[in-house]
Design a protein around this motif. Structure first.
Motif, mmCIF file in Angstrom:
data_model
loop_
_atom_site.group_PDB
_atom_site.id
_atom_site.type_symbol
_atom_site.label_atom_id
_atom_site.label_comp_id
_atom_site.label_asym_id
_atom_site.label_seq_id
_atom_site.Cartn_x
_atom_site.Cartn_y
_atom_site.Cartn_z
ATOM 1 N N UNK A 20 29.265 -24.475 23.775
ATOM 2 C CA UNK A 20 27.967 -25.119 23.577
ATOM 3 C C UNK A 20 26.916 -24.128 23.092
ATOM 4 N N UNK A 21 26.896 -22.941 23.681
ATOM 5 C CA UNK A 21 25.928 -21.929 23.259
ATOM 6 C C UNK A 21 26.177 -21.528 21.806
ATOM 7 N N UNK A 22 27.432 -21.328 21.463
ATOM 8 C CA UNK A 22 27.755 -20.933 20.087
ATOM 9 C C UNK A 22 27.414 -22.052 19.110
ATOM 10 N N UNK A 23 27.754 -23.280 19.449
ATOM 11 C CA UNK A 23 27.490 -24.388 18.528
ATOM 12 C C UNK A 23 25.999 -24.562 18.291
ATOM 13 N N UNK A 24 25.221 -24.662 19.368
ATOM 14 C CA UNK A 24 23.787 -24.885 19.182
ATOM 15 C C UNK A 24 23.095 -23.667 18.595
ATOM 16 N N UNK A 25 23.571 -22.482 18.925
ATOM 17 C CA UNK A 25 23.008 -21.274 18.326
ATOM 18 C C UNK A 25 23.264 -21.210 16.833
ATOM 19 N N UNK A 58 30.921 -16.712 11.120
ATOM 20 C CA UNK A 58 30.156 -16.311 12.295
ATOM 21 C C UNK A 58 30.848 -16.739 13.588
ATOM 22 N N UNK A 59 31.451 -17.928 13.583
ATOM 23 C CA UNK A 59 32.155 -18.406 14.768
ATOM 24 C C UNK A 59 33.354 -17.502 15.090
ATOM 25 N N UNK A 94 36.995 -26.675 14.464
ATOM 26 C CA UNK A 94 37.149 -27.752 13.471
ATOM 27 C C UNK A 94 36.313 -28.959 13.884
ATOM 28 N N UNK A 95 36.319 -29.268 15.157
ATOM 29 C CA UNK A 95 35.508 -30.392 15.649
ATOM 30 C C UNK A 95 34.026 -30.102 15.451
ATOM 31 N N UNK A 96 33.623 -28.853 15.727
ATOM 32 C CA UNK A 96 32.213 -28.496 15.555
ATOM 33 C C UNK A 96 31.782 -28.546 14.102
ATOM 34 N N UNK A 97 32.679 -28.254 13.178
ATOM 35 C CA UNK A 97 32.337 -28.368 11.755
ATOM 36 C C UNK A 97 32.001 -29.795 11.383
ATOM 37 N N UNK A 98 32.767 -30.759 11.919
ATOM 38 C CA UNK A 98 32.471 -32.151 11.639
ATOM 39 C C UNK A 98 31.142 -32.562 12.265
ATOM 40 N N UNK A 99 30.845 -32.041 13.458
ATOM 41 C CA UNK A 99 29.566 -32.374 14.102
ATOM 42 C C UNK A 99 28.388 -31.700 13.404
ATOM 43 N N UNK A 100 28.643 -30.577 12.764
ATOM 44 C CA UNK A 100 27.568 -29.845 12.081
ATOM 45 C C UNK A 100 27.032 -30.621 10.891
ATOM 46 N N UNK A 101 27.894 -31.349 10.222
ATOM 47 C CA UNK A 101 27.454 -32.128 9.055
ATOM 48 C C UNK A 101 27.278 -33.545 9.461
#
Length: 101
Positions: A20-25, A58-59, A94-101
């Motif tokens: 969560x910290x990495x994603x929101x950061x 970065x991830x 991979x899941x976070x990439x979909x949430x990012x866009x």
């Protein structure tokens, strides 16, 4: 990383907090890149591709840093368990990439 159900749940909690910290950061850090509206007459592939590649790099950099940090602190008999968390983090990326866009 001692054995037991409570220890596994504690490491799962640490993993989720890290994700969560990495994603929101990274989402905050990369908020100025890319285009949010994909349905435009102009081409939006290049700016969003740059954002995706930057996010991935970065991830992976943060993940490698955490793996090195944790592998130096845990006993050697538990280092094999660390790779399960790394694989889970790569799937989560991979899941976070979909949430990012």
């Amino acid at each position: 990383m001692s054995s037991g159900k409570h220890s596994w749940l504690l490491w799962l909690f640490y993993f989720i907090v890290f994700e969560l910290i990495v994603f929101f950061g990274l989402q905050w850090l990369l908020s100025g890149m890319g285009m949010s509206n994909q349905l435009q007459p102009e081409n939006t592939v290049v700016p969003n591709w740059v954002k995706a590649v930057t996010f991935i790099l970065l991830y992976i950099l943060l993940l490698l840093f955490m793996v090195m940090l944790i592998s130096n602190t845990v006993p050697s008999k538990h280092r094999t368990q660390l790779m399960r968390w790394v694989y889970l983090a790569l799937i989560g990326m991979v899941v976070m990439l979909f949430l990012l866009f």
